[in-house]
Write a protein that holds these residues in place. Structure first.
Motif, short mmCIF file in Angstrom:
data_model
loop_
_atom_site.label_atom_id
_atom_site.label_comp_id
_atom_site.label_asym_id
_atom_site.label_seq_id
_atom_site.Cartn_x
_atom_site.Cartn_y
_atom_site.Cartn_z
N MET A 1 43.63 38.17 20.19
CA MET A 1 43.74 37.00 19.36
C MET A 1 44.30 35.81 20.14
SD MET A 1 43.04 35.89 16.53
CE MET A 1 43.32 35.82 14.83
N LYS A 2 45.22 36.08 21.08
CA LYS A 2 45.80 34.99 21.87
C LYS A 2 44.76 34.34 22.76
CE LYS A 2 50.50 36.77 22.00
NZ LYS A 2 51.60 37.23 22.85
N VAL A 3 43.84 35.15 23.30
CA VAL A 3 42.78 34.60 24.15
C VAL A 3 41.86 33.72 23.31
CG1 VAL A 3 40.85 35.16 25.66
CG2 VAL A 3 42.91 36.55 25.74
N LEU A 4 41.52 34.18 22.12
CA LEU A 4 40.67 33.38 21.23
C LEU A 4 41.34 32.05 20.90
CD1 LEU A 4 38.18 33.02 19.45
CD2 LEU A 4 39.38 34.30 17.66
N MET A 5 42.63 32.07 20.60
CA MET A 5 43.35 30.82 20.29
C MET A 5 43.40 29.90 21.51
SD MET A 5 43.75 31.08 17.17
CE MET A 5 44.66 29.59 16.88
N ALA A 6 43.55 30.48 22.72
CA ALA A 6 43.55 29.66 23.93
C ALA A 6 42.16 29.04 24.15
CB ALA A 6 43.95 30.51 25.13
N CYS A 7 41.12 29.80 23.88
CA CYS A 7 39.75 29.26 23.98
C CYS A 7 39.55 28.15 22.95
CB CYS A 7 38.72 30.36 23.76
SG CYS A 7 38.60 31.55 25.10
N TRP A 8 40.10 28.32 21.76
CA TRP A 8 39.95 27.31 20.72
C TRP A 8 40.67 26.02 21.12
CZ3 TRP A 8 41.83 27.63 14.95
CH2 TRP A 8 41.14 26.67 14.19
N ARG A 9 41.88 26.16 21.67
CA ARG A 9 42.61 24.97 22.13
C ARG A 9 41.82 24.24 23.20
NH1 ARG A 9 46.92 28.45 21.48
NH2 ARG A 9 46.95 29.02 23.67
N ALA A 10 41.21 24.98 24.13
CA ALA A 10 40.41 24.35 25.18
C ALA A 10 39.19 23.66 24.60
CB ALA A 10 40.00 25.40 26.21
N ALA A 11 38.54 24.29 23.63
CA ALA A 11 37.36 23.69 22.99
C ALA A 11 37.74 22.42 22.23
CB ALA A 11 36.68 24.69 22.07
N VAL A 12 38.86 22.45 21.52
CA VAL A 12 39.31 21.27 20.77
C VAL A 12 39.64 20.14 21.74
CG1 VAL A 12 41.22 20.37 19.36
CG2 VAL A 12 40.10 22.50 18.73
N ALA A 13 40.27 20.45 22.86
CA ALA A 13 40.60 19.42 23.84
C ALA A 13 39.35 18.74 24.38
CB ALA A 13 41.40 20.03 24.98
N ILE A 14 38.30 19.51 24.58
CA ILE A 14 37.06 18.94 25.09
C ILE A 14 36.35 18.12 24.01
CG2 ILE A 14 34.73 19.55 25.87
CD1 ILE A 14 36.03 21.92 27.31
N GLN A 15 36.39 18.58 22.78
CA GLN A 15 35.63 17.94 21.71
C GLN A 15 36.39 16.83 20.99
OE1 GLN A 15 34.42 21.23 19.28
NE2 GLN A 15 32.89 21.90 20.74
N GLY A 162 31.42 26.03 28.96
CA GLY A 162 31.74 24.62 28.99
C GLY A 162 33.17 24.27 28.65
N LEU A 163 34.07 25.26 28.64
CA LEU A 163 35.48 25.00 28.30
C LEU A 163 36.26 24.36 29.44
CD1 LEU A 163 36.55 28.25 26.41
CD2 LEU A 163 35.87 26.06 25.44
N ARG A 164 35.65 24.25 30.60
CA ARG A 164 36.30 23.74 31.82
C ARG A 164 37.46 24.61 32.24
NH1 ARG A 164 35.83 18.04 29.50
NH2 ARG A 164 33.73 17.51 30.12
N LYS A 165 37.44 25.85 31.79
CA LYS A 165 38.46 26.83 32.15
C LYS A 165 37.80 28.20 32.27
CE LYS A 165 42.25 24.60 29.76
NZ LYS A 165 43.41 24.62 30.59
N GLY A 166 38.43 29.08 33.03
CA GLY A 166 37.95 30.46 33.11
C GLY A 166 36.98 30.74 34.24
#
Length: 187
Positions: A1-15, A162-166
């Motif tokens: 769940m923590k990884v999903l939330m980190a991915c969501w934060r990265a997606a929100v930052a990009i969008q 496209g998250l610019r991370k990972g």
């Protein structure tokens, strides 16, 4: 769940810039009134939050599949620019270091492979289809039959979905697969 939330934060930052542009365009199209502003302030974040969550779920699923294939643990650190993992060699027999060097040098994604003495190899790895690459090094521990892989991503990568991370984690999974290495279970 923590990884999903980190991915969501990265997606929100990009969008986020796109969301602000949509909000402003909606206000310009509909006219600036308090009711239109209230409507835009509710609908734009809701719509972009949903889109970014779906984007994050795709990135999380892709990272999860990659980590299972490589035998690596999935944690929040997968989005870090630098990945360092201690991996175990599948077949520790005479000449295993040379086999690792040969596999690395013959890999399609590896280039600029250079040896730094007998215990270390530096290289560049292309994790995607583009020309962007990550810096890497392998350090061998002959007594334990382990390889320390250190990968560092450049700033120009698009990363996972496209998250610019990972990017360096994806490269770690690819290198582990190419060299037939597995996680040691250590941190």
């Amino acid at each position: 769940m923590k990884v999903l939330m980190a991915c969501w934060r990265a997606a929100v930052a990009i969008q986020s810039p796109l969301m602000v542009i949509q909000l402003l365009a909606g206000l310009v199209d509909d006219g600036f009134t308090w009711s239109n502003l209230g409507l835009e302030l509710v609908t734009a974040p809701l719509a972009w939050g949903t889109v970014s969550l779906l984007w994050a779920v795709l990135a999380w699923a892709w990272l999860r599949r990659r980590s299972r294939t490589a035998g690596l643990a999935l944690s929040v650190e997968v989005l870090d620019d630098r990945q360092t993992h201690l991996l175990r060699v599948a077949d520790v027999s005479d000449g295993w270091q040379e086999r690792m060097r040969e596999r690395l040098a013959s890999a399609e994604r590896a280039f600029l492979v250079a040896e730094k003495g007998q215990e270390e190899v530096s290289f560049r790895w292309r994790p995607g289809r583009s020309d962007h690459s990550v810096h890497g090094s392998l350090s061998f521990d002959t007594t334990s039959g382990t390889v320390l892989i250190d990968l560092r991503a450049d700033e120009s990568h698009l990363g996972v979905a496209g998250l610019r991370k990972g990017t360096s984690y994806v490269a770690m999974c690819q290198v582990a697969g190419e060299l037939e290495l597995r996680g040691t279970g250590v941190g």
